[in-house]
Design a protein around this motif. Sequence first.
Motif, short mmCIF file in Angstrom:
data_model
loop_
_atom_site.label_atom_id
_atom_site.label_comp_id
_atom_site.label_asym_id
_atom_site.label_seq_id
_atom_site.Cartn_x
_atom_site.Cartn_y
_atom_site.Cartn_z
N GLU A 194 24.93 17.07 -27.72
CA GLU A 194 24.19 15.98 -27.06
C GLU A 194 23.97 14.71 -27.88
N HIS A 230 28.17 21.15 -18.91
CA HIS A 230 27.07 20.43 -19.58
C HIS A 230 25.79 20.62 -18.79
N ASP A 267 24.82 18.22 -15.88
CA ASP A 267 23.71 17.70 -16.67
C ASP A 267 22.38 18.16 -16.07
N HIS A 300 21.36 22.00 -19.07
CA HIS A 300 20.19 22.26 -19.91
C HIS A 300 19.42 23.42 -19.30
#
Length: 554
Positions: free
Chosen positions: A318, A90, A453, A92
């Motif tokens: 998400e 996970h 994250d 970004h």
Amino acid sequence: MRSFMGVLFVAAAALWSNAGSAQTVADTLLVNGKIVTVDDRFSIAEALAIRNERIIAVGSTAEIEKLKGPTTRVVDVGGRTVIPGLIDNHAHFMRAAEYWHRGVRLDGVTSHNEALGLMKEKAAQSKPGEWVVVLGGWSEEQFTDEPRGFTRTELDAIAPNNPLALQLFYFRVYANSAALKAMGIEAGTPEPSGIKVAKDDKGQLTGALDGEPAIGLLRSKLGEVAREKAVENVRTLMHDLNKMGITSFQDQGGSGTKPSHIEAFRLAHDSEQMTVRSFYNYYEEPRSAADVDNLIGRMAQIKPFQGDDWFDLTGYGETLYFPLHDALLAKAANPSAEALQLWQRLGLALAKNGIHLNVHAQLRGSIEGFLTAMEAINKERPIKGLRWTFSHLDQAQPQDLERMKRLNIYAQIHSRPVIQGALMFGVHGPLTYDMPPLRLIQDSGIPWGLGSDATAVTPSSPFYTLWWAVTGKMIGGKQVLRQTISREEALIAHTRSNAAFLFQDGNLGSLAPGKYADLVVLDRDYLTIPADEISAIKPLMTMVGGRIVHNAMN
Ligand SMILES: [Zn+2]
């Protein structure tokens, strides 16, 4: 001459394979290692052989050396520990690549002074007027010498010729004078909507801008990045991840994600420049009933699994209905029946289209509400094969895990407390020690994995995540988690278990015959060093598909 040599080479190779045994010849051998295979028995081997991107054999150095041919490359790792390539379930990263060239990372920096030094160095390397930014990934509490933010005056002193700004999670920006000016903020001007402009008792700007809109304002001033530069940034980011031991990730989109971010990865992929397997989930932010209808109408256009093992769309990420997204440091969630209805309609549409879902849920109210919606969806359209996944699960209780198990819902746990732990204590008090309930999740039998994250709310290195899971500490040393797990459990969660979220179980996650040769040679032994040292582990070599993508081995 060249073609003659080529013919000779082919003839020699043919002769060898005719004369040799029936056994296959390896492209690469990795020998004399402590190879932590992370297979089902967590077995340790000495060597492995690679052919056509994949591992063809694992065993003792003597056994594996039998697969050596005249052109086989032999990598002697000199007794060092080798682990499977780390998978971040996970992150970004795709969004983060855009301004990677302007960025400074304070990942793991425990000194305020050192942080200033890193920003000063970047400013000195930049042309006058170019932005220098720290786009999250740090907290004031990680600095053990001076646990605080930055003043305009000190930022001016280290970057006199450049706009310099730091994003602090999603609630504050620290800026120097040039950055404030670029954002249109001066002592006399009215405050932009949603932003609190901090001033000292003389009415001077301190450089702090409070409120989430300050982050958007900052990003909007960073300028367009030309396509070529964007692809170069993707390459640099992937290389930086290789240096941390990351060989695959699943990206969840997130606020601010643009089609150009995905396009830059696609271009890197199409020109065969990938060094990290980049899987991503489709992201949108429906905020009203009309948005929900609109998205449902377009749902069939989301088509996962059209790519390959380097770059592919895996599902939807998400947040389903944005008003139900748990904010970072929110205390409680009380989703309304009406909002949950909209969430459920979107979820049902995903189920009908056979789409995998990763949904952010930290707080008790959200976890329970979403589970109720999922149970209703499952009655209408079974979701058990879609590997729907909760992210975070900070406040999950045993009964939630039971319901998850019945629906075959997976869990992704992220190392946010590694920098946010101290702030979480401010909101949740001692409950923070059990957020997330890592031990409970490990013992529940639910398929689960570790991720970061990154990059705005955590550092990117998986060794911080592993260290946090094993020691329960945040950067700077404060104890923030009581429910720790063993090193073996943590490593499984960051490798083999994570392959499932990427639908790559057969290809990734362990060092076993048939799997891709994605692996990391470590500078010290993860399994035996003092636990506090885990965060300091440095990969000496990283391989993806049998190709060396990072090499600091001498
Ligand atoms: Zn996220």
